[in-house]
Write a protein that holds these residues in place. Structure first.
Motif, short mmCIF file in Angstrom:
data_model
loop_
_atom_site.label_atom_id
_atom_site.label_comp_id
_atom_site.label_asym_id
_atom_site.label_seq_id
_atom_site.Cartn_x
_atom_site.Cartn_y
_atom_site.Cartn_z
N GLN A 1 -22.83 55.39 -116.77
CA GLN A 1 -22.53 54.22 -117.30
C GLN A 1 -23.99 53.56 -117.90
O GLN A 1 -23.95 52.44 -118.44
CB GLN A 1 -21.76 53.35 -116.53
N ARG A 2 -25.09 54.06 -117.32
CA ARG A 2 -26.20 53.49 -117.78
C ARG A 2 -26.92 54.31 -118.88
O ARG A 2 -28.01 54.12 -119.19
CB ARG A 2 -27.31 53.57 -116.33
N GLY A 3 -26.09 55.33 -119.33
CA GLY A 3 -26.36 55.84 -120.51
C GLY A 3 -26.69 57.38 -120.68
O GLY A 3 -27.01 58.07 -121.46
N ALA A 4 -26.85 57.88 -119.35
CA ALA A 4 -27.41 59.28 -119.15
C ALA A 4 -26.29 60.26 -119.31
O ALA A 4 -25.09 59.83 -119.56
CB ALA A 4 -27.74 59.51 -117.66
N GLN A 5 -26.77 61.58 -119.84
CA GLN A 5 -26.14 62.68 -119.89
C GLN A 5 -25.96 63.37 -118.60
O GLN A 5 -26.80 63.89 -118.16
CB GLN A 5 -26.60 63.72 -121.24
N VAL A 6 -24.78 63.29 -118.04
CA VAL A 6 -24.79 63.51 -116.54
C VAL A 6 -23.84 64.91 -116.25
O VAL A 6 -22.76 64.98 -116.93
CB VAL A 6 -24.03 62.46 -115.75
N THR A 7 -24.54 65.94 -115.63
CA THR A 7 -23.50 67.06 -115.12
C THR A 7 -23.49 67.06 -113.62
O THR A 7 -24.60 67.01 -113.03
CB THR A 7 -24.10 68.37 -115.62
N VAL A 8 -22.31 67.11 -113.09
CA VAL A 8 -22.22 67.40 -111.68
C VAL A 8 -21.97 68.82 -111.19
O VAL A 8 -20.81 69.24 -111.88
CB VAL A 8 -21.02 66.28 -111.06
N VAL A 9 -22.60 69.16 -110.55
CA VAL A 9 -22.28 70.66 -109.72
C VAL A 9 -21.52 70.38 -108.57
O VAL A 9 -22.14 69.79 -107.51
CB VAL A 9 -23.36 71.40 -109.68
N ALA A 10 -20.26 70.43 -108.44
CA ALA A 10 -19.41 70.00 -107.12
C ALA A 10 -18.85 71.02 -106.36
O ALA A 10 -18.21 71.92 -106.97
CB ALA A 10 -18.36 68.90 -107.63
N GLY A 11 -19.11 70.81 -105.00
CA GLY A 11 -18.56 71.75 -104.04
C GLY A 11 -17.03 71.12 -103.81
O GLY A 11 -16.39 70.48 -104.56
N ASP B 1 -12.31 63.14 -111.93
CA ASP B 1 -13.82 63.20 -112.49
C ASP B 1 -14.19 61.82 -113.07
O ASP B 1 -13.45 61.08 -113.67
CB ASP B 1 -14.22 64.35 -113.40
N PRO B 2 -15.59 61.56 -112.79
CA PRO B 2 -15.96 59.98 -113.68
C PRO B 2 -15.86 60.07 -114.91
O PRO B 2 -16.13 61.36 -115.50
CB PRO B 2 -17.49 59.93 -113.03
N ALA B 3 -15.82 59.23 -115.80
CA ALA B 3 -15.73 59.10 -117.43
C ALA B 3 -17.01 59.40 -117.79
O ALA B 3 -18.12 59.03 -117.36
CB ALA B 3 -15.51 57.86 -117.67
N GLY B 4 -16.95 60.31 -118.87
CA GLY B 4 -18.24 60.75 -119.37
C GLY B 4 -19.08 61.87 -118.83
O GLY B 4 -20.24 61.93 -118.99
N VAL B 5 -18.46 62.31 -117.79
CA VAL B 5 -19.39 63.34 -117.18
C VAL B 5 -18.95 64.68 -117.00
O VAL B 5 -17.73 65.05 -116.93
CB VAL B 5 -19.20 62.94 -115.40
#
Length: 419
Positions: A231-241, A248-252
């Motif tokens: 939401q602060r504008g970053a391009q985000v990838t989550v590697v989740a266990g 999942d969060p929007a835009g992630v």
């Protein structure tokens, strides 16, 4: 979540005329069950999708759409002046366009001109409408006015269409609304273009097809960081266990793994293209040296000993990769340390020692134990820097902690984008 009667706030929920209007009922319920006073102000078009009786029943307050209702109360001024938070969902392309240029042709847009509280827009529209230059220009204008415009989710839209433009999950909208009431400036749009990779949740080391060694991590803090960064504008990838997050969060982008070895491989690969790497996952320190091909049976002789091997130190490995040039030297690396005090020192003492061993730029230190950090909705701790600074992170929601951590991260990416 706020408990009824504690810190009761006045929230204006504006509802735009889109099919996603029915989902806003869950947002209203969240706020009312949290003890807040909610006034719902739909546009006339919104009432084509959800009737006023529904909004009145959920909020406990009357619903009007025009500036000529309750004229003696000057509703179009009083509603905005009295609000502690305004949430606009779904924020259609038309509604954001009118808000951006300061139109006041219904009660909602007139009220938006009088609010001086945080304003959160949750967009919902077809992909082409979201991507249109006019819509993007209106979003930029709203942000320049101090409003927060959420990144929409991707998925099924009206009819057979899919793509970006889906209304974010109602629980996520409510969480960000609560965050803005905790801290009005928690979501500046200051990470545009920054590529962030975050690990979240716990790893599971299999013993046999049905059993594993794991930990109590819920993934809530890692997902809170992802949500706030996106939401602060970053391009985000989550590697989740293993996580307890319902969606999942929007835009992630979310990549699923199970074991510590899988996490190490995925993080190392993705760190090479990242500007910021945050290791928020709770990684198992050990794994069984062998995995039974079938379920281990209970025998009269009791369980056989389990031989363990040490898992890789992923955080230390990422720092070493940066030192050796496999990860760019300017990549910001943030670690987490879940600690308990013992005879050798307190939580903060162990955190300082760990920062020295790991060599990362920032280390978030949490005290863990029964009812602390793992699985809870709030968190507290310290943020230690390789430069020697130490910042206390007071008790608050995990989303609030995420915002404070990202404030520090942002200072290490001064131009907003390394590469």
């Amino acid at each position: 979540m706020t408990t009824p009667g504690a810190s009761r706030r006045r929230i204006l929920v504006g509802v735009g005329g889109g099919i996603a209007a029915y989902k806003v009922c869950s947002v209203i319920r969240h706020f009312t069950e949290a003890g807040h006073d909610v006034r719902v102000v739909p546009t006339p078009a919104a009432l084509e999708f959800v009737g006023s009786a529904t909004f009145e029943a959920l909020s406990g307050n009357p619903v009007t759409t025009g500036v000529f209702s309750d004229v003696d109360q000057v509703a179009h001024v009083r509603l905005g002046q009295g609000a502690d938070l305004a949430v606009i969902a779904p924020a259609t392309a038309d509604l954001m366009a009118r808000a951006a240029v300061g139109r006041a042709d219904d009660l909602l847009t007139a009220s938006l001109l009088t609010v001086r509280c945080p304003v959160l827009f949750a967009p919902a529209m077809h992909t082409e409408m979201w991507e249109h230059p006019a819509t993007q220009a209106n979003i930029a204008t709203l942000r320049s006015h101090g409003s927060t415009v959420m990144t929409p989710a991707s998925g099924r839209l009206t009819g057979a269409d899919s793509g970006r433009g889906r209304l974010p999950d109602p629980q996520e909208i409510a969480l960000l609304g609560e965050l803005l009431m905790e801290r009005a400036d928690a979501l500046p749009y200051d990470l545009a273009g920054v590529r962030v990779v975050i690990s979240a949740g716990g790893t599971r080391e299999p013993l046999d097809p049905v059993r594993f060694l794991g930990n109590r991590s819920s993934g809530k803090q890692g997902f809170a960081l992802a949500r706030a960064a996106a939401q602060r504008g970053a391009q985000v990838t989550v590697v989740a266990g293993s996580t307890a997050e319902p969606g999942d969060p929007a835009g992630v982008e979310v990549v699923r793994i199970a074991t510590a070895t899988e996490l190490a491989d995925e993080m190392t690969k993705r760190a090479a293209e990242a500007d910021v790497v945050i290791m928020a996952a709770a990684v198992a320190d050990f794994r069984p040296t062998s995995v039974a091909e079938s379920k281990i049976k209970k025998g009269a002789a009791g369980p056989a000993p389990i031989e363990l091997a040490t898992n890789p130190d992923i955080l230390r490995g990422l720092v070493e990769s940066r030192t050796e040039g496999r990860i760019p030297a300017e990549t910001v690396i943030v670690g987490f340390a879940a600690e308990t005090g013992d005879e050798h020192g307190g939580v903060l003492d162990h955190g300082r020692a760990k920062l020295g061993r790991k060599g990362c730029d920032l280390l978030v230190v949490n005290a863990v134990g029964e009812g602390k950090a793992f699985g809870t909705e709030d968190n507290t701790g310290w943020l230690l820097s390789s430069t020697g600074s130490e910042t206390a992170l007071p008790l608050g929601s995990k989303t609030l902690m995420a915002s404070r951590i990202l404030d520090q991260v942002r200072t290490l990416v001064p131009d907003g984008r390394r590469r």
